[in-house]
Design a protein around this motif. Structure first.
Motif, short mmCIF file in Angstrom:
data_model
loop_
_atom_site.label_atom_id
_atom_site.label_comp_id
_atom_site.label_asym_id
_atom_site.label_seq_id
_atom_site.Cartn_x
_atom_site.Cartn_y
_atom_site.Cartn_z
N GLY A 119 0.29 -1.29 -0.24
CA GLY A 119 -0.49 -0.02 -0.23
C GLY A 119 0.85 1.29 0.17
N PRO A 120 0.46 1.98 0.40
CA PRO A 120 1.05 3.86 0.16
C PRO A 120 1.33 4.11 1.43
N THR A 121 2.32 5.13 1.51
CA THR A 121 2.83 5.29 2.12
C THR A 121 3.23 6.02 3.12
N SER A 122 3.92 6.54 3.90
CA SER A 122 4.07 7.94 5.18
C SER A 122 4.62 8.67 4.45
N LYS A 123 4.91 9.91 4.74
CA LYS A 123 6.08 10.71 4.23
C LYS A 123 7.20 10.14 4.64
N ASN A 124 7.50 9.73 5.59
CA ASN A 124 8.42 9.62 6.07
C ASN A 124 9.07 7.61 5.86
N GLU A 125 8.86 7.22 5.33
CA GLU A 125 8.61 5.71 4.94
C GLU A 125 9.30 5.94 3.24
N THR A 126 10.21 4.87 3.02
CA THR A 126 11.07 5.06 1.58
C THR A 126 10.49 4.53 0.50
N SER A 127 10.25 4.35 0.07
CA SER A 127 8.68 3.56 -1.41
C SER A 127 9.61 3.45 -2.35
N CYS A 128 8.64 2.95 -3.39
CA CYS A 128 9.07 2.84 -4.64
C CYS A 128 9.24 4.09 -5.60
N ASP A 129 10.33 4.04 -6.26
CA ASP A 129 10.37 5.41 -7.41
C ASP A 129 9.39 5.63 -7.99
N ILE A 130 8.41 4.95 -8.71
CA ILE A 130 7.95 4.97 -9.57
C ILE A 130 5.89 5.43 -8.74
N CYS A 131 5.44 4.04 -8.00
CA CYS A 131 3.88 4.35 -8.09
C CYS A 131 3.81 4.27 -6.37
N ASN A 132 4.85 5.00 -5.79
CA ASN A 132 4.75 4.95 -4.23
C ASN A 132 4.57 4.19 -3.44
N ARG A 133 4.80 3.09 -3.17
CA ARG A 133 4.25 1.54 -2.87
C ARG A 133 5.04 1.63 -2.24
N ARG A 134 4.46 0.69 -0.93
CA ARG A 134 6.06 0.62 0.71
C ARG A 134 6.55 -0.70 0.19
N LEU A 135 7.80 -0.68 0.09
CA LEU A 135 9.08 -1.32 -0.31
C LEU A 135 9.44 -2.34 1.26
N ALA A 136 9.25 -3.65 0.93
CA ALA A 136 10.35 -4.75 2.30
C ALA A 136 11.25 -4.01 3.23
N GLU A 137 12.31 -3.61 1.61
CA GLU A 137 13.53 -3.17 1.90
C GLU A 137 13.93 -2.03 1.74
N PRO A 138 13.76 -1.21 2.19
CA PRO A 138 13.87 0.41 1.24
C PRO A 138 15.13 0.31 0.41
N ASP A 139 16.39 -0.37 1.73
CA ASP A 139 17.60 -0.61 1.53
C ASP A 139 18.32 -0.99 0.25
N LEU A 140 18.02 -1.31 -0.11
CA LEU A 140 18.58 -2.37 -0.87
C LEU A 140 17.73 -2.47 -2.17
N TYR A 143 12.40 -0.27 -6.49
CA TYR A 143 11.20 -0.64 -7.51
C TYR A 143 10.12 -1.61 -6.90
N CYS A 144 9.28 -1.73 -6.72
CA CYS A 144 8.27 -2.77 -6.18
C CYS A 144 7.86 -3.94 -7.28
N SER A 145 8.55 -4.26 -8.27
CA SER A 145 7.82 -4.14 -9.60
C SER A 145 8.15 -4.52 -10.83
N ILE A 146 8.62 -5.21 -11.72
CA ILE A 146 9.31 -4.71 -13.11
C ILE A 146 8.43 -3.95 -14.21
N SER A 147 7.31 -3.92 -13.84
CA SER A 147 6.65 -2.13 -14.58
C SER A 147 7.29 -1.36 -14.29
N CYS A 148 7.61 -1.28 -13.07
CA CYS A 148 8.31 -0.12 -12.29
C CYS A 148 9.44 0.70 -12.68
N LYS A 149 10.08 -0.77 -13.35
CA LYS A 149 11.33 -0.64 -13.43
C LYS A 149 11.71 0.14 -14.86
#
Length: 199
Positions: A119-140, A143-149
């Motif tokens: 789902g969408p993230t809050s302001k302080n959370e790191t998210s997908c560069d394209i769709c802003n969906r939550r990433l389980a491991e934002p340090d690594l 993108y959350c999917s192939i289509s976003c990349k």
């Protein structure tokens, strides 16, 4: 050129055109899978394969027909009701670095399109560069999917940006470590028997 061979040259031009998106990729991301195959109206006939050469979704019985000999086939899986593909299979054709993988039946997979639970993230959370969906491991990952990349690749500012295609991903070893970390440690039911010391 026949329909069955229209994607063949692009599949294997990885070394020559590392800054290009393979022409079959857009069609692959728009395909629907897991419908019943009309050609084989029998049990377990869901279309969970994609033939890159033919640009077609197919069932397991279609793969044994004469239509797809020596063709490049991707197997599609389901994860939270969405289509995913094996990370090890996909990274033979595109650079899967920075795409968030998920664990599905002891297999690392990546999503074709964003998953519903991200789902969408809050302001302080790191998210997908394209769709802003939550990433389980934002340090690594970015993108959350192939289509976003794919969208990120199309928006890149210059040809000197990192290539989208790569047979040998520099992140492959890191992913192996990640897979080993996520596996449950196997404990033996019994240890080595210990005898009391003789006095």
């Amino acid at each position: 050129m026949s329909a069955s061979s229209k994607f063949v040259p692009q599949v294997f031009q990885v070394a020559q055109n590392q800054n290009e998106k393979p022409e079959w990729l857009e069609a692959f991301l728009q395909r629907t899978f897991f419908d019943s195959c009309s050609v084989h109206p029998i049990r377990r006939n869901e279309k969970n394969r994609y033939c890159i050469n033919c640009d077609a979704s197919a069932c397991q019985y279609c793969m044994t027909c004469t239509t797809h000999p020596h063709h490049t086939i991707l197997k599609i899986y389901r994860h939270v009701y969405k289509d995913v593909v094996s990370l090890s299979a996909m990274e033979k054709y595109i650079d899967c670095a920075e795409i968030q993988p998920y664990k599905c039946n002891k297999r690392l997979v990546i999503a074709l399109n964003p998953l519903p639970h991200c789902g969408p993230t809050s302001k302080n959370e790191t998210s997908c560069d394209i769709c802003n969906r939550r990433l389980a491991e934002p340090d690594l990952y970015r993108y959350c999917s192939i289509s976003c990349k794919v969208i990120a690749f199309e928006r890149k500012s210059s040809d000197s940006a990192p290539p989208f295609l790569s047979i040998q991903s520099p992140y492959k070893e890191k992913r192996k470590e990640l897979l080993l970390k996520t596996e449950q440690p196997k404990h033996k039911r019994k240890g080595i028997p210990q005898r009391a010391p003789f006095f």
